[in-house]
Scaffold this motif. Structure first.
Motif, short mmCIF file in Angstrom:
data_model
loop_
_atom_site.label_atom_id
_atom_site.label_comp_id
_atom_site.label_asym_id
_atom_site.label_seq_id
_atom_site.Cartn_x
_atom_site.Cartn_y
_atom_site.Cartn_z
N HIS A 1 0.83 -1.21 0.00
CA HIS A 1 0.00 0.00 0.00
C HIS A 1 0.87 1.26 0.00
O HIS A 1 2.06 1.22 0.29
CB HIS A 1 -0.89 0.02 1.24
N ASP A 2 0.22 2.38 -0.34
CA ASP A 2 0.82 3.72 -0.23
C ASP A 2 2.10 3.86 -1.05
O ASP A 2 3.08 4.47 -0.63
CB ASP A 2 1.12 4.05 1.25
N HIS B 1 -4.93 4.00 -5.68
CA HIS B 1 -5.17 3.97 -4.23
C HIS B 1 -5.49 5.37 -3.75
O HIS B 1 -4.70 6.01 -3.05
CB HIS B 1 -3.92 3.40 -3.55
N HIS C 1 0.55 11.73 -2.43
CA HIS C 1 0.34 11.36 -1.03
C HIS C 1 0.39 12.59 -0.13
O HIS C 1 1.41 13.25 -0.02
CB HIS C 1 1.38 10.33 -0.59
N VAL D 1 -0.54 5.90 -4.92
CA VAL D 1 -1.19 7.16 -4.53
C VAL D 1 -0.62 8.27 -5.42
O VAL D 1 0.58 8.54 -5.39
CB VAL D 1 -0.93 7.49 -3.05
N HIS E 1 -4.88 10.29 -0.38
CA HIS E 1 -4.90 9.37 0.76
C HIS E 1 -5.40 10.04 2.03
O HIS E 1 -5.83 9.38 2.96
CB HIS E 1 -3.51 8.75 1.01
N GLU F 1 -9.64 8.62 2.90
CA GLU F 1 -9.98 9.65 1.93
C GLU F 1 -11.36 9.48 1.29
O GLU F 1 -12.09 10.45 1.10
CB GLU F 1 -8.92 9.68 0.82
N PRO G 1 -8.12 4.16 0.18
CA PRO G 1 -7.29 4.27 1.38
C PRO G 1 -8.04 3.79 2.62
O PRO G 1 -9.23 4.10 2.80
CB PRO G 1 -6.98 5.76 1.44
N GLU H 1 -6.79 9.16 7.29
CA GLU H 1 -6.38 8.70 5.97
C GLU H 1 -7.50 8.01 5.19
O GLU H 1 -7.24 7.44 4.13
CB GLU H 1 -5.16 7.79 6.09
#
Length: 239
Positions: A10-11, A73, A44, A41, A77, A96, A130, A94
């Motif tokens: 992730h992220d 993603h 971010h 993302v 975020h 979103e 997210p 987070e």
């Protein structure tokens, strides 16, 4: 029946390039090269615009060329809604897509998709919100934008018709506080055994995991327990 393990980072963002590298190398060692997904993302927390980072775009394209599935993603975020209980205590602000109306969700989905697909040179595999949180309107927007796959904490589904493709909780880790570290280690320890009967199990890692050796050790143990008898699969295999 094919038994599968799906893994994701992730992220994925220029903001966390070094951490993403470490996680990708670790997953490669367990699963084989590029047998995982990346959740990208576009900007971010408004601090790392992918559209302005050509070297990181090139890295994403090389990963995608090697077979890594690329999911959108979110856009930034960060949850811009006024802080409530869920934002403060569950997502650290987070989530979103947890509050967005249909119009705003579609705008962010379109913008984000364009940035990521321009970077990787192909369609994204799907969309994952997210913190795995969607407002009802955001769920409709994901469907209306034609994403092939979506995921929340308890399932993977096909937005076009709502068909659920896999069920069961994601095994993931939290690094924000000692209490969250302990609870995620406890859950991962149980899940490594308790989720064995599921045909598909999912494991998700985050950049912050790389700063806590106990979390990385737990990831190694969890994968070692779950992989025997399973293939390291791609989300597209479900569809």
């Amino acid at each position: 029946m094919t038994r599968r393990l799906l893994a994701s980072i992730h992220d994925v963002s220029p903001r966390f390039e070094a951490q993403v590298d470490r996680l990708a190398e670790r997953l490669d060692c367990h699963l084989g090269a590029a047998r995982f997904a990346m959740l990208v993302v576009p900007d971010h927390w408004d601090r790392a615009p992918l559209a302005d980072d050509k070297p990181f775009q090139a890295r994403l394209r090389r990963w995608a060329d090697a077979g890594v599935e690329m999911f959108l993603h979110g856009w930034r975020h960060r949850d811009d809604a006024p802080a409530g209980f869920k934002a403060r205590h569950m997502t650290a602000g987070e989530g979103e897509f947890s509050h967005l109306d249909h119009y705003e969700a579609r705008q962010r989905l379109r913008r984000g998709r364009a940035v990521v697909e321009d970077a990787i040179g192909r369609p994204v595999a799907g969309f994952i919100a997210p913190a795995w949180l969607y407002s009802p309107a955001a769920l409709d927007a994901v469907r209306d934008e034609g994403f092939a796959l979506a995921e929340d904490h308890m399932k993977v589904w096909r937005p076009a018709d709502g068909r659920v493709l896999a069920r069961g909780p994601v095994i993931t880790w939290a690094s924000r506080s000692p209490a969250r570290i302990r609870s995620s280690l406890f859950f991962a320890g149980l899940a490594g055994y308790g989720l064995q009967p599921l045909p598909t199990v999912r494991v998700a890692v985050h950049p912050g995991d790389t700063g806590v050796p106990a979390l990385l050790a737990s990831l190694d143990t969890t994968l070692s327990r779950l992989l025997p008898g399973r293939i390291a699969a791609r989300y597209a295999d479900l569809a």
